[in-house]
Design a protein around this motif. Sequence first.
Motif, PDB file in Angstrom:
ATOM      1  N   LYS A 203       0.831  -1.214   0.000  1.00 51.74           N
ATOM      2  CA  LYS A 203       0.000   0.000   0.000  1.00 51.74           C
ATOM      3  C   LYS A 203       0.863   1.260   0.000  1.00 51.74           C
ATOM      4  CE  LYS A 203      -4.183  -1.867   2.153  1.00 51.74           C
ATOM      5  NZ  LYS A 203      -5.105  -1.790   3.317  1.00 51.74           N
ATOM      6  N   LEU A 206       2.237   1.793  -3.586  1.00 54.24           N
ATOM      7  CA  LEU A 206       1.190   2.275  -4.491  1.00 54.24           C
ATOM      8  C   LEU A 206       0.860   3.742  -4.244  1.00 54.24           C
ATOM      9  CD1 LEU A 206      -1.229  -0.794  -4.450  1.00 54.24           C
ATOM     10  CD2 LEU A 206       0.138  -0.006  -6.392  1.00 54.24           C
ATOM     11  N   ASP A 230      -2.184  -2.763  -9.114  1.00 55.03           N
ATOM     12  CA  ASP A 230      -2.988  -2.751  -7.903  1.00 55.03           C
ATOM     13  C   ASP A 230      -2.275  -3.604  -6.852  1.00 55.03           C
ATOM     14  OD1 ASP A 230      -3.424  -5.384  -8.623  1.00 55.03           O
ATOM     15  OD2 ASP A 230      -5.476  -5.069  -9.283  1.00 55.03           O
ATOM     16  N   GLU A 231      -2.893  -3.803  -5.705  1.00 47.05           N
ATOM     17  CA  GLU A 231      -2.221  -4.507  -4.605  1.00 47.05           C
ATOM     18  C   GLU A 231      -1.817  -5.916  -4.998  1.00 47.05           C
ATOM     19  OE1 GLU A 231      -3.743  -4.334  -0.630  1.00 47.05           O
ATOM     20  OE2 GLU A 231      -4.702  -2.407  -0.964  1.00 47.05           O
ATOM     21  N   SER A 233      -1.450  -7.343  -8.094  1.00 47.79           N
ATOM     22  CA  SER A 233      -0.456  -7.434  -9.166  1.00 47.79           C
ATOM     23  C   SER A 233       0.915  -6.999  -8.691  1.00 47.79           C
ATOM     24  CB  SER A 233      -0.891  -6.597 -10.373  1.00 47.79           C
ATOM     25  OG  SER A 233      -1.082  -5.236 -10.020  1.00 47.79           O
TER      26      SER A 233
END
Length: 502
Positions: A203, A206, A230-231, A233
């Motif tokens: 997180k 990202l 995203d988380e 991938s």
Amino acid sequence: MAGIELRSVSKTFVMTGTRALAGVDLSLRPGQIHALVGENGAGKSTLARILCGFETADSGQLLVDGRPLTFGSHRDAERAGIGFVPQYGMLAEGLTVAENLALGHEPRRCGFLYDRRRGRAQAAQLCQQYGFSLHVDAPVASLAAAKKREAEILRAVARASRLLVLDEPTAVLSEAESHHLFDLLRQLQDRGLAILYISHRVKEILALADNLTVLRDGRVHGTRPMAGLDECSLAELIVDSSACLTLPTANATTGPSAVVLELTDLVVRGRGADSLDGLNLTVRSGEVVGVTALGSNGLETLEAVVSGRLAPDSGSVRLAGRLLASWPPERLRSGLLAYIPSRREELGLCLAATVSDNILSKAVHGISAAAYAWGAEPVRLAGRLLQAGSIRARLHSPVASLSGGNRQRLVTTRELDLDTPCLLAANPAQGLDSAAREQLLLRIQARRDAGAAVLLLSADLEDLAAIADRAFVLYRGQMRPVDPAQLADGTGTLARLLTGGA
């Protein structure tokens, strides 16, 4: 070209025969946050230490604004405008915060005397400028782990004019403290600083990073922009497998039963925000009780008391029906309380000893003198533990040669192998990649399901949300119950729960 580059950098540690880096290329541009990710032992910390002058590459080039440079020490890197927040603390514990911030760049009077007044003033100015609430005259040894981390970050920021390198900077920070760091990094990015951010926390990456480089076994597996990730991938890129697992949270076997650990009217004074004030808590066989804190306040004190390292001013700690202090230390550590400490290098490992000696330190009492002298039984047991913990290490290598994640795996594997009625786990997943974290949490759940009483102390709310059967927050020295499921929403929800908001 502006920025800092590594070209074809390779590094092998001769003592252990470990190839840490092999032909690595990395480009860091001004005004960008570049994430460096990979599994434990992929070479991330070695690369950071080469960039910052703590290690020398065997081959390859380091270029600053297109000019090849060789750093003989970290002082050379600092002079080139590179600041470093290391994975392991490097502050001088016997000095004050102000003295640590000035170290190597001390203001002088009469040409050679340290100007203490100017040093204090400069430290206070740095704290105010970057929004850190540090007491500049406090000895570093007296600070909580999170405050030590803040001092480390502040010192690095003060040195960085071109590049700031951060290696797992939020490992011991609460979510609120982490968000303050993220705001600061964005400000530095806007000023044109290049930032290399090393973390296993998906997180965070990202939310922060512009670009991403993946290391696997010391080689660059790919560099790409963050757009489109995203988380799940991103986690799969890091560990090269599916890392989006769902952990069962409820104990569907026996449920909690007899009280194993009991804290009654616990008081610890004189530690500021880390004091405890009439704290009460029970942990039963077959349950995970999670405890967090706003700003991590009190977690270190609670860990120290339950582990037996700190005697409370009043109140009692009872383990397996007896006062904690009445248990002989050898019996406590090997047969009653498995302990994963938050400060693994200081409290969980002997860095000068071998991997084998460290991982067997709790098991030697179960091996006869003859078997230990013969050597076959210790080697077999140590090999089994290394395999069980997926630890990449040679038995006779010094623990100091291991990556941070492998050090954490060693401590957790050793402690979780103990068949004790109680487990104290303090920030157990710090420094672990996503797959290793999932496996660790599953093993903690397995200890619970086998009947252990588990006290989980963590600044990471996701750990508690994932496996805690009951959860509490330390608030003004006392426990307040919260719903574990609501912890996944972050500290905003937690703050509202504590203050009675909706």
